[in-house]
Motif scaffolding. Structure first.
Motif, PDB file in Angstrom:
ATOM      1  N   VAL A   1       0.836  -1.202   0.000  1.00  0.00           N
ATOM      2  CA  VAL A   1       0.000   0.000   0.000  1.00  0.00           C
ATOM      3  C   VAL A   1       0.875   1.258   0.000  1.00  0.00           C
ATOM      4  N   PRO A   2       1.762   1.401  -0.982  1.00  0.00           N
ATOM      5  CA  PRO A   2       2.636   2.582  -1.011  1.00  0.00           C
ATOM      6  C   PRO A   2       1.863   3.890  -1.133  1.00  0.00           C
ATOM      7  N   GLU A   3       0.646   3.820  -1.674  1.00  0.00           N
ATOM      8  CA  GLU A   3      -0.165   5.035  -1.815  1.00  0.00           C
ATOM      9  C   GLU A   3      -0.633   5.579  -0.462  1.00  0.00           C
ATOM     10  N   ARG A   4      -0.494   4.795   0.595  1.00  0.00           N
ATOM     11  CA  ARG A   4      -0.914   5.229   1.933  1.00  0.00           C
ATOM     12  C   ARG A   4       0.229   5.867   2.728  1.00  0.00           C
ATOM     13  N   VAL A   5       1.422   5.891   2.156  1.00  0.00           N
ATOM     14  CA  VAL A   5       2.597   6.372   2.896  1.00  0.00           C
ATOM     15  C   VAL A   5       2.427   7.812   3.345  1.00  0.00           C
ATOM     16  N   GLU A   6       2.083   8.695   2.449  1.00  0.00           N
ATOM     17  CA  GLU A   6       1.973  10.122   2.791  1.00  0.00           C
ATOM     18  C   GLU A   6       0.922  10.339   3.878  1.00  0.00           C
ATOM     19  N   PHE A   7      -0.194   9.642   3.762  1.00  0.00           N
ATOM     20  CA  PHE A   7      -1.279   9.790   4.734  1.00  0.00           C
ATOM     21  C   PHE A   7      -0.822   9.388   6.124  1.00  0.00           C
ATOM     22  N   PHE A   8      -0.165   8.220   6.228  1.00  0.00           N
ATOM     23  CA  PHE A   8       0.210   7.732   7.552  1.00  0.00           C
ATOM     24  C   PHE A   8       1.458   8.420   8.105  1.00  0.00           C
ATOM     25  N   ILE A   9       2.303   8.952   7.261  1.00  0.00           N
ATOM     26  CA  ILE A   9       3.417   9.753   7.777  1.00  0.00           C
ATOM     27  C   ILE A   9       2.888  11.049   8.385  1.00  0.00           C
ATOM     28  N   ASP A  10       1.824  11.572   7.796  1.00  0.00           N
ATOM     29  CA  ASP A  10       1.179  12.746   8.391  1.00  0.00           C
ATOM     30  C   ASP A  10       0.592  12.395   9.761  1.00  0.00           C
ATOM     31  N   LEU A  11      -0.070  11.225   9.867  1.00  0.00           N
ATOM     32  CA  LEU A  11      -0.588  10.783  11.165  1.00  0.00           C
ATOM     33  C   LEU A  11       0.551  10.621  12.165  1.00  0.00           C
ATOM     34  N   LEU A  12       1.665  10.077  11.708  1.00  0.00           N
ATOM     35  CA  LEU A  12       2.820   9.878  12.579  1.00  0.00           C
ATOM     36  C   LEU A  12       3.328  11.202  13.126  1.00  0.00           C
ATOM     37  N   ALA A  13       3.415  12.205  12.266  1.00  0.00           N
ATOM     38  CA  ALA A  13       3.905  13.517  12.707  1.00  0.00           C
ATOM     39  C   ALA A  13       2.978  14.121  13.756  1.00  0.00           C
ATOM     40  N   ARG A  14       1.658  13.965  13.544  1.00  0.00           N
ATOM     41  CA  ARG A  14       0.708  14.523  14.512  1.00  0.00           C
ATOM     42  C   ARG A  14       0.656  13.725  15.801  1.00  0.00           C
ATOM     43  N   ALA A  15       0.977  12.432  15.712  1.00  0.00           N
ATOM     44  CA  ALA A  15       0.989  11.598  16.916  1.00  0.00           C
ATOM     45  C   ALA A  15       2.128  11.980  17.860  1.00  0.00           C
ATOM     46  N   LYS A  16       3.146  12.626  17.320  1.00  0.00           N
ATOM     47  CA  LYS A  16       4.321  12.990  18.128  1.00  0.00           C
ATOM     48  C   LYS A  16       4.194  14.353  18.789  1.00  0.00           C
ATOM     49  N   LYS A  17       3.093  15.052  18.520  1.00  0.00           N
ATOM     50  CA  LYS A  17       2.962  16.378  19.116  1.00  0.00           C
ATOM     51  C   LYS A  17       1.552  16.555  19.669  1.00  0.00           C
ATOM     52  N   GLY A  18       1.355  17.626  20.381  1.00  0.00           N
ATOM     53  CA  GLY A  18       0.047  17.894  20.953  1.00  0.00           C
ATOM     54  C   GLY A  18      -0.206  17.031  22.174  1.00  0.00           C
ATOM     55  N   CYS A  19      -1.422  17.103  22.680  1.00  0.00           N
ATOM     56  CA  CYS A  19      -1.784  16.282  23.841  1.00  0.00           C
ATOM     57  C   CYS A  19      -3.266  15.940  23.756  1.00  0.00           C
ATOM     58  N   ASP A  20      -3.636  14.870  24.425  1.00  0.00           N
ATOM     59  CA  ASP A  20      -5.026  14.424  24.440  1.00  0.00           C
ATOM     60  C   ASP A  20      -5.872  15.384  25.270  1.00  0.00           C
ATOM     61  N   TRP A  21      -7.162  15.467  24.928  1.00  0.00           N
ATOM     62  CA  TRP A  21      -8.031  16.436  25.609  1.00  0.00           C
ATOM     63  C   TRP A  21      -8.137  16.150  27.102  1.00  0.00           C
ATOM     64  N   TRP A  22      -7.982  14.890  27.498  1.00  0.00           N
ATOM     65  CA  TRP A  22      -8.164  14.515  28.897  1.00  0.00           C
ATOM     66  C   TRP A  22      -6.916  14.744  29.748  1.00  0.00           C
ATOM     67  N   ALA A  23      -5.842  15.267  29.142  1.00  0.00           N
ATOM     68  CA  ALA A  23      -4.570  15.390  29.860  1.00  0.00           C
ATOM     69  C   ALA A  23      -4.699  16.220  31.135  1.00  0.00           C
ATOM     70  N   ARG A  24      -5.582  17.215  31.131  1.00  0.00           N
ATOM     71  CA  ARG A  24      -5.705  18.065  32.324  1.00  0.00           C
ATOM     72  C   ARG A  24      -6.330  17.330  33.507  1.00  0.00           C
ATOM     73  N   PHE A  25      -6.894  16.152  33.255  1.00  0.00           N
ATOM     74  CA  PHE A  25      -7.455  15.344  34.346  1.00  0.00           C
ATOM     75  C   PHE A  25      -6.509  14.228  34.769  1.00  0.00           C
ATOM     76  N   ASP A  26      -5.361  14.147  34.127  1.00  0.00           N
ATOM     77  CA  ASP A  26      -4.455  13.015  34.320  1.00  0.00           C
ATOM     78  C   ASP A  26      -3.478  13.304  35.455  1.00  0.00           C
ATOM     79  N   PHE A  27      -3.904  13.042  36.674  1.00  0.00           N
ATOM     80  CA  PHE A  27      -3.064  13.270  37.838  1.00  0.00           C
ATOM     81  C   PHE A  27      -2.358  11.973  38.218  1.00  0.00           C
ATOM     82  N   ASP A  28      -1.025  12.018  38.331  1.00  0.00           N
ATOM     83  CA  ASP A  28      -0.270  10.821  38.702  1.00  0.00           C
ATOM     84  C   ASP A  28      -0.711  10.269  40.051  1.00  0.00           C
ATOM     85  N   THR A  29      -1.134  11.149  40.927  1.00  0.00           N
ATOM     86  CA  THR A  29      -1.492  10.724  42.279  1.00  0.00           C
ATOM     87  C   THR A  29      -2.953  10.292  42.385  1.00  0.00           C
ATOM     88  N   ASP A  30      -3.683  10.388  41.291  1.00  0.00           N
ATOM     89  CA  ASP A  30      -5.114  10.069  41.370  1.00  0.00           C
ATOM     90  C   ASP A  30      -5.555   9.311  40.125  1.00  0.00           C
TER      91      ASP A  30
END
Length: 294
Positions: free
Chosen positions: A68-97
């Motif tokens: 599926v070489p035609e999918r390379v560009e699409f999934f490399i874009d997903l890869l780049a976005r997976a390495k940055k940003g944060c999930d919406w729930w991160a502000r609720f993610d307390f290590d102690t809770d």
């Protein structure tokens, strides 16, 4: 793909799920994949279970191997976005809770907020996406295994309300949400009668949204396909070529079903529940009937 996925946890899941699925569909072993990228079998395993992200070059080589070489560009874009940003729930993610946001629930929250269709069956309570703060608080208190402080209860309720905003009030096109709820769940005494009535009134208001459908399975229906327990079926944007997954939650973990035969089983269960439940146009009258009888 319309509104682009924003949650890294969901993006990572799509990457490792796709790499495993394509390899299995094409009949390659992990050893074959390892040779293609000049790496160890252990590295390929890490890619396929989400412990490690592939490099762009490794991802390209694997997709070419899988035809599926035609999918390379699409999934490399997903890869780049997976390495940055944060999930919406991160502000609720307390290590102690971890009780507020246990690790096993994070993947579901990320995927739910990216789904284009959310279907499911609710046997005992009104589902979390539809709950009022008062109803949610009553359920948190009742279902807690340990004694909770007021702050802990408030955090869990706040997380549930934030989840609703992320899914139901999503920017762009919100998902289609279709739930079958057992009549007994509507009659469950949660808190006091004002809480229960407020919850049913909230459901009536939600039905005014064009993307929300609720069917009620009446108690008179007797035996049904939902005896095995509540579940949620998530479907994703077509361009991901992801068949979706089923999620079921317990007190100690999330269970995910994503094999074709598992999805087909749950799809059959949903179809039968849709057929056994009252048609959607009868839901408002059913809700008002229950409200009068509470």
């Amino acid at each position: 793909m319309g509104t682009e996925p924003r949650n890294p946890t969901a993006l990572k899941r799509w990457l490792f799920f796709t790499l495993r699925r394509l390899r299995e569909e094409k009949g390659f072993s992990r050893d074959d994949a390892a040779k293609a990228i000049r790496a160890s079998v252990k590295i390929v395993e890490h890619y396929e279970v989400g412990r490690r992200l592939p490099s762009p070059l490794a991802l390209e080589k694997l997709l070419e191997l899988y035809g599926v070489p035609e999918r390379v560009e699409f999934f490399i874009d997903l890869l780049a976005r997976a390495k940055k940003g944060c999930d919406w729930w991160a502000r609720f993610d307390f290590d102690t809770d971890q009780a507020t946001l246990p690790p096993w629930f994070k993947l579901f929250l990320s995927l739910e907020s990216e789904a284009v269709q959310i279907e499911g069956w609710d046997a005992l309570v009104v589902p979390g996406l539809f709950q009022t703060p008062e109803y949610a608080e009553a359920l948190v208190r009742a279902s807690a295994v340990d004694d909770l402080s007021g702050d802990e209860i408030a955090r869990r309720v706040d997380l549930r309300m934030a989840r609703q905003r992320e899914v139901l009030d999503r920017d762009g096109e919100p998902p289609i949400v279709w739930r079958v709820i057992h009549e007994n769940a509507l009659r469950l005494p949660a808190g006091n009668s004002d809480v229960s009535l407020g919850q049913l009134d909230h459901l009536l208001k939600l039905l005014e949204r064009p993307n929300v459908t609720v069917q009620v399975l009446p108690s008179s229906a007797g035996e049904h396909n939902g005896f095995a327990g509540s579940f949620t079926f998530l479907s994703f944007p077509a361009e991901l070529e992801d068949p979706g997954l089923v999620h079921a939650e317990t007190h100690v973990r999330s269970l995910y079903y994503e094999r074709p035969e598992e999805l087909e089983t749950y799809r059959k269960v949903l179809r039968r529940l849709y057929a056994q439940a009252l048609p959607p146009e009868r839901t408002p009258s059913m809700l008002r009937k229950v409200m009068k009888e509470l």
